[in-house]
Design a protein around this motif. Structure first.
Motif, mmCIF file in Angstrom:
data_model
loop_
_atom_site.group_PDB
_atom_site.id
_atom_site.type_symbol
_atom_site.label_atom_id
_atom_site.label_comp_id
_atom_site.label_asym_id
_atom_site.label_seq_id
_atom_site.Cartn_x
_atom_site.Cartn_y
_atom_site.Cartn_z
ATOM 1 N N GLY A 91 0.831 -1.202 0.000
ATOM 2 C CA GLY A 91 0.000 0.000 0.000
ATOM 3 C C GLY A 91 0.866 1.252 0.000
ATOM 4 O O GLY A 91 2.098 1.192 0.158
ATOM 5 N N ALA A 92 0.193 2.374 -0.179
ATOM 6 C CA ALA A 92 0.890 3.654 -0.089
ATOM 7 C C ALA A 92 1.424 3.859 1.319
ATOM 8 O O ALA A 92 2.468 4.484 1.521
ATOM 9 C CB ALA A 92 -0.068 4.784 -0.470
ATOM 10 N N THR A 93 0.729 3.306 2.279
ATOM 11 C CA THR A 93 1.126 3.502 3.682
ATOM 12 C C THR A 93 2.557 3.039 3.916
ATOM 13 O O THR A 93 3.347 3.741 4.551
ATOM 14 C CB THR A 93 0.165 2.728 4.612
ATOM 15 N N TYR B 190 -3.464 13.130 6.723
ATOM 16 C CA TYR B 190 -3.840 11.720 6.853
ATOM 17 C C TYR B 190 -3.120 11.118 8.051
ATOM 18 O O TYR B 190 -1.940 11.381 8.274
ATOM 19 C CB TYR B 190 -3.472 10.983 5.556
ATOM 20 N N TYR C 222 0.636 9.845 8.543
ATOM 21 C CA TYR C 222 1.801 10.735 8.383
ATOM 22 C C TYR C 222 2.425 11.076 9.742
ATOM 23 O O TYR C 222 3.646 11.112 9.877
ATOM 24 C CB TYR C 222 1.426 12.055 7.708
ATOM 25 N N ASN D 260 0.011 15.813 -0.148
ATOM 26 C CA ASN D 260 -1.058 14.865 -0.485
ATOM 27 C C ASN D 260 -2.078 15.579 -1.369
ATOM 28 O O ASN D 260 -2.804 16.439 -0.915
ATOM 29 C CB ASN D 260 -1.716 14.361 0.824
ATOM 30 N N ASN E 151 -6.926 14.136 1.343
ATOM 31 C CA ASN E 151 -7.832 13.613 2.364
ATOM 32 C C ASN E 151 -7.515 14.334 3.659
ATOM 33 O O ASN E 151 -6.347 14.371 4.039
ATOM 34 C CB ASN E 151 -7.577 12.102 2.520
ATOM 35 N N ASP F 31 1.912 11.938 -1.845
ATOM 36 C CA ASP F 31 0.937 10.856 -1.732
ATOM 37 C C ASP F 31 -0.207 11.163 -2.693
ATOM 38 O O ASP F 31 -0.977 12.096 -2.483
ATOM 39 C CB ASP F 31 0.462 10.808 -0.271
ATOM 40 N N VAL G 210 -2.659 8.893 -3.840
ATOM 41 C CA VAL G 210 -3.532 7.714 -3.924
ATOM 42 C C VAL G 210 -4.897 8.017 -4.546
ATOM 43 O O VAL G 210 -5.552 7.123 -5.071
ATOM 44 C CB VAL G 210 -3.745 6.994 -2.558
ATOM 45 N N TYR G 211 -5.308 9.289 -4.511
ATOM 46 C CA TYR G 211 -6.613 9.643 -5.102
ATOM 47 C C TYR G 211 -6.452 10.241 -6.499
ATOM 48 O O TYR G 211 -7.326 10.957 -6.980
ATOM 49 C CB TYR G 211 -7.358 10.625 -4.186
ATOM 50 N N SER H 27 -1.297 4.037 -5.026
ATOM 51 C CA SER H 27 -1.673 2.640 -4.788
ATOM 52 C C SER H 27 -2.935 2.310 -5.563
ATOM 53 O O SER H 27 -3.600 3.195 -6.100
ATOM 54 C CB SER H 27 -1.862 2.378 -3.294
ATOM 55 N N LYS I 161 -7.569 2.814 -3.847
ATOM 56 C CA LYS I 161 -8.615 3.827 -4.065
ATOM 57 C C LYS I 161 -9.048 3.834 -5.526
ATOM 58 O O LYS I 161 -10.230 3.894 -5.826
ATOM 59 C CB LYS I 161 -8.099 5.214 -3.677
ATOM 60 N N LYS J 18 -3.923 -3.832 -0.622
ATOM 61 C CA LYS J 18 -2.703 -3.138 -0.193
ATOM 62 C C LYS J 18 -1.537 -3.309 -1.177
ATOM 63 O O LYS J 18 -0.435 -3.745 -0.820
ATOM 64 C CB LYS J 18 -2.282 -3.613 1.213
HETATM 65 C C1 LIG Z 1 -4.243 10.170 1.817
HETATM 66 C C2 LIG Z 1 -4.134 8.697 1.962
HETATM 67 N N1 LIG Z 1 -2.947 8.107 1.773
HETATM 68 C C3 LIG Z 1 -2.793 6.780 1.899
HETATM 69 C C4 LIG Z 1 -3.871 5.972 2.242
HETATM 70 C C5 LIG Z 1 -3.649 4.512 2.394
HETATM 71 O O1 LIG Z 1 -3.344 3.930 1.199
HETATM 72 P P1 LIG Z 1 -3.039 2.365 1.117
HETATM 73 O O2 LIG Z 1 -4.290 1.641 1.517
HETATM 74 O O3 LIG Z 1 -2.638 2.154 -0.281
HETATM 75 O O4 LIG Z 1 -1.942 2.097 2.092
HETATM 76 C C6 LIG Z 1 -5.122 6.548 2.451
HETATM 77 C C7 LIG Z 1 -6.272 5.711 2.841
HETATM 78 O O5 LIG Z 1 -7.282 6.179 3.304
HETATM 79 C C8 LIG Z 1 -5.254 7.942 2.308
HETATM 80 O O6 LIG Z 1 -6.442 8.539 2.498
#
Ligand SMILES: Cc1ncc(COP(=O)(O)O)c(C=O)c1O
Length: 398
Positions: free
Chosen positions: A109-111, A135, A138, A180, A184, A212, A214-215, A242, A245, A253
């Motif tokens: 995942g991005a996380t 988010y 971070y 980001n 979010n 980041d 992801v969106y 990732s 989303k 993930k």
């Molecule tokens: C801004 C942001 N970055 C990363 C993630 C997590 O991404 P991943 O599930 O790919 O780890 C989220 C999930 O809500 C998010 O909102």
């Protein structure tokens, strides 16, 4: 010390055994609110996960990959098919060139990519500048790296920021700016001018930008611009995204980081000792997904746009002040029209008052007063679920 991002634990509540740098990150708000949803039977518009699966051809590709025996450790940097697909995706949508061998890393995942980047780049005591609201991971990832977060506030209605405040947030200890966009929880899509301001400061102070995205495909207004496309940024940016989303498979993930080889090599070193690898069959499926036609990407965004419009209209008619998002699948509202200001108390009562769960934005802020009156709803749910939630929320003003 500020309340840790995303957490409901305040500075006064200590978690036993936990190291001091992670104190305050006790339980995320999402866990508390999802538990409330199941306890009360409320409609859960708190946590950001879709209630329907993404395209069938992608899930079928995962099933086929399992049946084809792709069930052991994949290569450390990710399977070549996915690294090629990510590089091709970056070229197709943004004309960004990345070498699949040395400039693309598949992550859990991005996380994981964000955490690995912070662990790889920050010395203890370094500072990471980020926009608040931010988010939740971070704050925790910065703390795990022994670094300090320094926040710059985005303010409604357009969630703009003061460029001077961003410049002032940078010190001799700043290592990186963590960006980001689409953002979010606000749904903001950073404009070209805003990204240029961030880029200017990165270049002037020789900072790395961890972005980041992801969106990236969930954009309804404006255009997503990767900051790596701006002059002078490709060599100092780690672009993270990732599949969760974009394709509505948040549980898989599968994420990735793209950067020049020297930067990516540092991230890879940290990443290999976090998870080493993950999700072999899902990597095959995401490789296929990234190559699907534009109509698939457009269809996913169009579906969410309909849901955004439906929920925003419903929230407005229920009495909220609504800040319609340009991207993501979250909408932020102001609860002050109901004569209250405390979003945390409001969200804790909401399931009992009318059977809906939302998230108080205050948990995404260090400056609590900035987010106290704001509440976030997720609209990545079926239309009938959104309609049900709106019908319930109508009770608030009766
Ligand atoms: C801004 C942001 N970055 C990363 C993630 C997590 O991404 P991943 O599930 O790919 O780890 C989220 C999930 O809500 C998010 O909102």
């Amino acid at each position: 010390m500020p309340v840790a991002g995303g957490s409901v634990a305040g500075p006064m509540s200590r978690t036993p055994h936990l190291v001091s740098r992670l104190q305050g990150f006790g339980t995320t708000i999402f866990a508390e609110m999802s538990a409330l949803a199941s306890e009360t039977g409320a409609v859960n518009l708190g946590q950001g996960f879709p209630d329907t699966d993404g395209p069938t051809e992608i899930s079928e590709a995962a099933v086929a990959a399992i049946r084809a025996g792709h069930n052991q450790y994949p290569p450390g940097p990710g399977i070549p098919e996915l690294r090629h697909a990510v590089a091709e995706h970056q070229r197709r949508f943004y004309r960004l060139d990345f070498d699949p061998q040395s400039e693309v890393l598949v992550t859990a995942g991005a996380t994981e990519a964000i955490t690995a980047a912070l662990l790889a780049l920050c010395e203890v005591g370094d500072e990471v500048v980020m926009f608040e609201p931010y988010y939740d991971s971070y704050g925790a990832a910065t703390a795990m790296a022994g670094a300090q977060r320094v926040v710059v506030t985005l303010r409604p209605p357009d969630y703009g920021f003061d460029v001077d405040a961003l410049a002032a947030a940078v010190s001799a200890k700043t290592r990186a700016i963590l960006l980001n966009s689409p953002h979010n929880p606000t749904g903001k899509v950073f404009s070209a001018a805003e990204l240029e301001a961030v880029a200017r400061i990165c270049i002037e102070h020789d900072l790395i930008c961890i972005t980041d995205e992801v969106y990236e495909h969930l954009v309804f207004e404006g255009e997503h611009i990767p900051i790596a496309t701006l002059g002078g940024m490709a060599e100092r940016t780690i672009t993270i995204s990732s599949a969760g989303k974009t394709f509505s498979f948040t549980g898989w993930k599968i994420g990735w980081a793209c950067a020049r080889p020297d930067l990516l090599g540092a991230v890879r070193t940290a990443k290999q000792f976090l998870t080493y690898v993950n999700g072999a069959p899902f990597q095959h499926a995401v490789a296929l997904g990234l190559g699907l036609g534009d109509e698939v990407y457009r269809g996913l965004a169009a579906d969410l746009r309909t849901k955004r419009d439906r929920l925003c209209a419903g929230l407005r008619s229920a009495g909220f002040e609504v800040y319609p998002p340009a991207g993501t699948y979250f909408v932020t509202t102001d609860i002050r029209p109901f004569g209250v200001e405390d979003g945390m108390a409001f969200c804790r009562e909401l399931p009992y008052r009318c059977g809906v769960v939302a998230v108080p934005n205050v948990v995404f802020y260090d400056n609590l007063v900035e987010g106290r009156h704001l509440v976030r709803f997720a609209f990545c749910k079926r239309l009938d679920v959104l309609d049900d939630a709106v019908a319930r929320l109508e009770k608030l003003s009766t």
